[in-house]
Write a protein that holds these residues in place. Structure first.
Motif, PDB file in Angstrom:
ATOM      1  N   LYS A 138      -2.208  -6.480   9.777  1.00  0.00           N
ATOM      2  CA  LYS A 138      -1.555  -7.799   9.729  1.00  0.00           C
ATOM      3  C   LYS A 138      -1.266  -8.254   8.303  1.00  0.00           C
ATOM      4  O   LYS A 138      -0.455  -9.148   8.077  1.00  0.00           O
ATOM      5  CB  LYS A 138      -2.429  -8.848  10.432  1.00  0.00           C
ATOM      6  CG  LYS A 138      -2.605  -8.623  11.921  1.00  0.00           C
ATOM      7  CD  LYS A 138      -3.202  -9.823  12.614  1.00  0.00           C
ATOM      8  CE  LYS A 138      -4.649 -10.086  12.236  1.00  0.00           C
ATOM      9  NZ  LYS A 138      -5.564  -9.055  12.767  1.00  0.00           N
ATOM     10  N   TYR A 157      -0.109  -6.303   5.911  1.00  0.00           N
ATOM     11  CA  TYR A 157       0.955  -5.493   5.331  1.00  0.00           C
ATOM     12  C   TYR A 157       2.326  -6.099   5.626  1.00  0.00           C
ATOM     13  O   TYR A 157       2.473  -6.929   6.530  1.00  0.00           O
ATOM     14  CB  TYR A 157       0.893  -4.072   5.891  1.00  0.00           C
ATOM     15  CG  TYR A 157      -0.198  -3.207   5.302  1.00  0.00           C
ATOM     16  CD1 TYR A 157      -0.257  -2.947   3.936  1.00  0.00           C
ATOM     17  CD2 TYR A 157      -1.159  -2.626   6.117  1.00  0.00           C
ATOM     18  CE1 TYR A 157      -1.249  -2.139   3.396  1.00  0.00           C
ATOM     19  CE2 TYR A 157      -2.156  -1.809   5.591  1.00  0.00           C
ATOM     20  CZ  TYR A 157      -2.192  -1.574   4.227  1.00  0.00           C
ATOM     21  OH  TYR A 157      -3.176  -0.769   3.700  1.00  0.00           O
ATOM     22  N   PRO A 158       3.350  -5.650   4.905  1.00  0.00           N
ATOM     23  CA  PRO A 158       4.718  -6.121   5.176  1.00  0.00           C
ATOM     24  C   PRO A 158       5.204  -5.686   6.561  1.00  0.00           C
ATOM     25  O   PRO A 158       4.608  -4.803   7.194  1.00  0.00           O
ATOM     26  CB  PRO A 158       5.550  -5.425   4.070  1.00  0.00           C
ATOM     27  CG  PRO A 158       4.581  -4.963   3.046  1.00  0.00           C
ATOM     28  CD  PRO A 158       3.296  -4.717   3.768  1.00  0.00           C
ATOM     29  N   PRO A 159       6.317  -6.277   7.026  1.00  0.00           N
ATOM     30  CA  PRO A 159       6.861  -5.929   8.344  1.00  0.00           C
ATOM     31  C   PRO A 159       7.112  -4.430   8.528  1.00  0.00           C
ATOM     32  O   PRO A 159       6.928  -3.903   9.627  1.00  0.00           O
ATOM     33  CB  PRO A 159       8.173  -6.720   8.398  1.00  0.00           C
ATOM     34  CG  PRO A 159       7.930  -7.906   7.519  1.00  0.00           C
ATOM     35  CD  PRO A 159       7.047  -7.413   6.415  1.00  0.00           C
ATOM     36  N   ALA A 160       7.504  -3.744   7.462  1.00  0.00           N
ATOM     37  CA  ALA A 160       7.766  -2.299   7.560  1.00  0.00           C
ATOM     38  C   ALA A 160       6.515  -1.549   8.004  1.00  0.00           C
ATOM     39  O   ALA A 160       6.597  -0.538   8.714  1.00  0.00           O
ATOM     40  CB  ALA A 160       8.252  -1.758   6.218  1.00  0.00           C
ATOM     41  N   GLN A 182       4.139  -2.842   9.939  1.00  0.00           N
ATOM     42  CA  GLN A 182       3.949  -3.119  11.376  1.00  0.00           C
ATOM     43  C   GLN A 182       4.763  -2.118  12.194  1.00  0.00           C
ATOM     44  O   GLN A 182       4.302  -1.598  13.221  1.00  0.00           O
ATOM     45  CB  GLN A 182       4.386  -4.549  11.727  1.00  0.00           C
ATOM     46  CG  GLN A 182       3.938  -5.636  10.763  1.00  0.00           C
ATOM     47  CD  GLN A 182       2.444  -5.707  10.567  1.00  0.00           C
ATOM     48  OE1 GLN A 182       1.685  -5.433  11.485  1.00  0.00           O
ATOM     49  NE2 GLN A 182       2.013  -6.057   9.371  1.00  0.00           N
ATOM     50  N   ASP A 183       5.983  -1.853  11.710  1.00  0.00           N
ATOM     51  CA  ASP A 183       6.838  -0.877  12.391  1.00  0.00           C
ATOM     52  C   ASP A 183       6.202   0.509  12.352  1.00  0.00           C
ATOM     53  O   ASP A 183       6.242   1.246  13.345  1.00  0.00           O
ATOM     54  CB  ASP A 183       8.221  -0.826  11.735  1.00  0.00           C
ATOM     55  CG  ASP A 183       8.999  -2.115  11.917  1.00  0.00           C
ATOM     56  OD1 ASP A 183       8.637  -2.906  12.812  1.00  0.00           O
ATOM     57  OD2 ASP A 183       9.962  -2.334  11.155  1.00  0.00           O
TER      58      ASP A 183
END
Length: 407
Positions: free
Chosen positions: A304, A306-309, A311-312
């Motif tokens: 949570k 980390y950046p959105p990338a 999460q992907d």
């Protein structure tokens, strides 16, 4: 399930003509097909972690369509472990490095997993001017003189030029994070063990130094016999010392689980601290009751944070491989991504080894799955946050971000 590419496929060829711009290797292969090698321990306790790293590397290459501009990228996963050792082995490391060094199409080498292994492969890779990026090496002396042994890091670079870098923070950061975590948990008297390897001994020494600087009493820093059947006598010595905390500088494969069990059995009140070298399922699933006393530092943070990338990445990984990744998978992913970026940034010189090395060292303010970072002149990442972890029901569970106060 991991889909490992076997150590095969490429005929051994002589290194290309010497070129002064590339530290002794071929300046350009002239080939539109380039090979990225990976060297990790794919046997023994390291297997789940290493397979996860390989999966991360392959995922990054897959997302790039196996190409960078006009260049097609082949990936070869090599095993630096042997069945006899059950972990990385010097002869196998040497063979892997030589295989990559002798392949004219080689453009980068991702490895090793263990710092002691990289101490062997870096000089071999350096001699042919090939970029080497480790997803997991943390030993300071591979890149920096501060806190290192005499002659380090220069002895690893026979050409006098830097060819090695890493995407994980080095152990001067981890050691400071360890001591911060120990102080947070109320440690005052610390007993240190180490496995005598480059990584474990180096980290243990750094923890000892920083702990003393920050007011902890260090009662011992003992190298263990990794061939010993048990560590009951060591555990008795630690209990008799009056220590309230123990730190182990070492890896799971060097009897990490046995140490935990024996030390806990001797003194169930002792708080037990381990580094990223034991931040893997082969350790967390086996230490039993001692997990309630266990605290682990690891550069991987809560997804949570980390950046959105990222999460992907975690979602894609789980969907593709059917399970959550081991801690270092995201670093394998980023190691591949940053090498592909270096090839891309070298432009039409993407098959020129020195141009790719130069491009790697010029990376600044990269927005990655790990957050924004640069590569400094040593080849180190500017990332510095560490994760503090507990173990619950055999699983590593994120506890807190540690802002390491390095001296």
């Amino acid at each position: 399930m991991s889909c490992l590419v076997p150590a095969l496929a490429f005929g051994v060829a002589a290194c290309g003509d010497d070129d002064e711009s590339s530290g002794g290797g071929s300046a350009s292969s002239g080939s539109k097909t380039l090979t990225i090698y990976s060297s990790l321990p794919l046997q023994g306790d390291s297997k789940p972690q290493s397979e996860s790293v390989v999966n991360g590397e392959k995922l990054a290459l897959e997302e790039a369509g196996g190409k960078v501009g006009e260049f097609t990228i082949k990936y070869v996963s090599l095993d630096d472990a042997t069945a006899a050792e059950g972990k990385w082995e010097p002869g196998q490391v040497t063979a892997n490095a030589q295989k990559a060094a002798q392949d004219k199409t080689a453009i980068a080498y991702l490895g090793e997993f263990n710092s002691g292994a990289s101490a062997i492969s870096i000089p071999l890779i350096n001699q042919v001017g090939l970029l080497q990026v480790s997803p997991s090496n943390t030993y300071v002396g591979l890149t920096r003189a501060e806190g290192a042994e005499k002659g380090e890091p220069d002895k690893y670079y026979p050409t006098g030029k830097r060819t090695f870098g890493r995407v994980v923070p080095a152990d001067h950061i981890q050691a400071a994070a360890q001591v911060s975590y120990q102080k947070d948990q109320g440690c005052t008297k610390l007993y240190i063990l180490n496995d005598k390897e480059v990584y474990g001994k180096g980290l243990a020494d750094a923890v000892a130094r920083i702990a003393k600087e920050q007011g902890l009493t260090v009662l011992g820093n003992d190298g263990i016999d990794i061939k010993a059947a048990n560590f009951r006598s060591v555990a008795s010595k630690i209990k008799a010392s009056g220590a309230d905390c123990m730190f182990f500088g070492g890896i799971t494969q060097n009897k990490g689980v046995q140490i935990w069990k024996d030390v806990y059995a001797a003194d169930p009140t002792l708080k037990l601290f381990g580094p990223d070298g034991v931040a893997e399922s082969a350790f967390s699933e086996e230490i039993g009751k001692s997990e309630k006393n266990t605290f682990i530092t690891n550069p991987t943070l809560d997804p949570k944070l980390y950046p959105p990338a990222a999460q992907d990445f975690f979602a894609t990984y789980k969907e593709k491989f059917g399970k959550d990744p081991e801690p270092y998978a995201i670093y394998g992913y980023e190691a591949m991504k940053v090498v592909l970026l270096a090839i891309q940034n070298a432009g039409d010189k993407g098959n020129d080894r020195q141009a790719v090395i130069d491009a790697f060292f010029k990376i600044k303010d990269r927005d990655s799955v790990l957050g924004k970072y640069s590569i400094d002149e040593n080849g180190d990442t500017t990332l510095s946050d560490y994760g503090g972890n507990r173990i619950e029901n055999g699983k590593l569970v994120f506890d807190k971000v540690i802002k390491a106060a390095t001296s």
